[in-house]
Scaffold this active site. Sequence first.
Site, mmCIF file in Angstrom:
data_model
loop_
_atom_site.group_PDB
_atom_site.id
_atom_site.type_symbol
_atom_site.label_atom_id
_atom_site.label_comp_id
_atom_site.label_asym_id
_atom_site.label_seq_id
_atom_site.Cartn_x
_atom_site.Cartn_y
_atom_site.Cartn_z
ATOM 1 C CE LYS A 72 104.811 -31.931 65.151
ATOM 2 N NZ LYS A 72 105.434 -30.593 64.838
ATOM 3 C CE LYS A 96 97.049 -29.923 58.714
ATOM 4 N NZ LYS A 96 98.025 -28.827 57.975
ATOM 5 C CE LYS A 108 99.765 -23.090 61.450
ATOM 6 N NZ LYS A 108 99.690 -24.390 60.633
ATOM 7 C CB THR A 192 104.005 -29.744 52.980
ATOM 8 O OG1 THR A 192 104.526 -29.604 54.212
ATOM 9 C CG2 THR A 192 102.777 -29.276 53.175
ATOM 10 C CG ASN A 223 109.159 -26.059 52.325
ATOM 11 O OD1 ASN A 223 109.991 -26.471 51.562
ATOM 12 N ND2 ASN A 223 108.590 -26.674 53.259
ATOM 13 C CB SER A 352 106.096 -32.916 61.935
ATOM 14 O OG SER A 352 106.885 -31.760 61.251
HETATM 15 N N1 GLU Z 1 102.736 -25.915 59.390
HETATM 16 C C1 GLU Z 1 102.428 -27.237 58.960
HETATM 17 C C2 GLU Z 1 101.094 -27.342 58.882
HETATM 18 O O1 GLU Z 1 100.030 -26.500 58.686
HETATM 19 C C3 GLU Z 1 103.182 -28.084 59.664
HETATM 20 C C4 GLU Z 1 102.951 -28.480 61.050
HETATM 21 C C5 GLU Z 1 103.738 -29.532 61.563
HETATM 22 O O2 GLU Z 1 104.610 -30.007 60.887
HETATM 23 O O3 GLU Z 1 103.650 -29.867 62.798
HETATM 24 O O4 GLU Z 1 100.447 -28.316 58.755
#
Ligand code: GLU
Length: 419
Positions: A72, A96, A108, A192, A223, A352
Amino acid sequence: MFDIYGGPVFGMARQQFLQAADILEIPTDQRDRLLYPKRAIAVTCPIHRDDGSTVVYEGYRVQHHLSLGPAKGGVRFSPHVDIGEVAALSLWMSWKCALMNLPYGGAKGGVRVDPYSLSPKELEALSRRFMQELIPFVGPHVDVMAPDIGTNEQVMAWFMDTYSNDAGQTVTEIVTGKPVSCGGTVGRREATGRGVTHTIVRAAEEINLNLAQSTAVIQGFGNVGSVAANELHALGVKILAISDHTAAYHDPKGLNIPEIIDYVSKHGVLKGYSSECLTDPNAILTIKCDVLVPAAVERVITEEIANKIECRILAEAANGPTTLEADAVFAKRPEVFIIPDILCNSGGVTVSYFEWVQDLQQFFWEEEEIISRMKKIMDKGFYDTVKSAKELKVSNRMAATCAGLRRVNAAKQARGLFP
Ligand code: GLU
């Protein structure tokens, strides 16, 4: 070995991992298995430009591990993307998600492009082509993408549509951060920034700081930064300075955040809002304030800046904003309470997760439920981190990283090594 993950960002994620592995006393021979990504996919994305020419962009998706569930994480469109950076960001996603107890491994993605240089048609073509190239490697139970720097709800809608056209049916659960009109969840866009503010509220309680009489500086007004600014402003925090990649503003009396948000919603960027309070973007991190929020890119808080910072709470809304050298400075500056990135910005991936669950069940929740569940999950991550930092006598970052790594390691140990 694994020379492909070169560069300073992966070096930083690797060092943090090794420090945590030392604290957890993970045997040396078990470490590479936990550190290096399971898969790294590089794709070539050709598109037609509006002038009829053909151009090719390089893209990556790195899946760090799949031991707890699907991989994810977000996809960024940025001119600076390289595979080492994407791999580092995938590691941080792993710690995380595990810290928040979400059933995911980290991933990523990135495309090396300046999205602002593309027309809407070209951006759509590139988004669709990137997903098309990755269809064999993703899936709702394999790897679930989301927005990050330079991507947004619209890009996620194109990803979902491209995947669904290939599948012959609508598969909303293939990405998160979609528009609410096509399977997205209420509260994801704000998640976020809202989560960042929630951790600031908790940190302020820890250090007895009255937020209603405090000041903040925010670097980054996308955002995450803009929502955090709005939420902090609503709590009575005076926002002294903000910046994005086009402009920086500083007003010791406090900036008019609702007016600025309105301006950015019409013009897209901060540039042009005012000529009176313009300031040097490089100087804003060292303005004296109570709460400093780096909400832009990684590695902006260097050793030099760490020595000059004058804040009480450092809320890491961006991923990886603080270098290893800066962390060494903060080890000698306990007066700065750090909310590490994997905790501070985890509201995004947490909501998410709610979006994915709702899509899988085709059963949607109210925004109040989303917010209260998000806060509950983040509170647990926050208090676990603070408690174990005290017990282990380590920084909040190490405590949070150790909590994440411990869970990933436990899953890998329990599952064993195949075959
Ligand atoms: N890009 C965001 C992060 O760095 C969200 C990742 C997601 O929602 O999967 O946490």
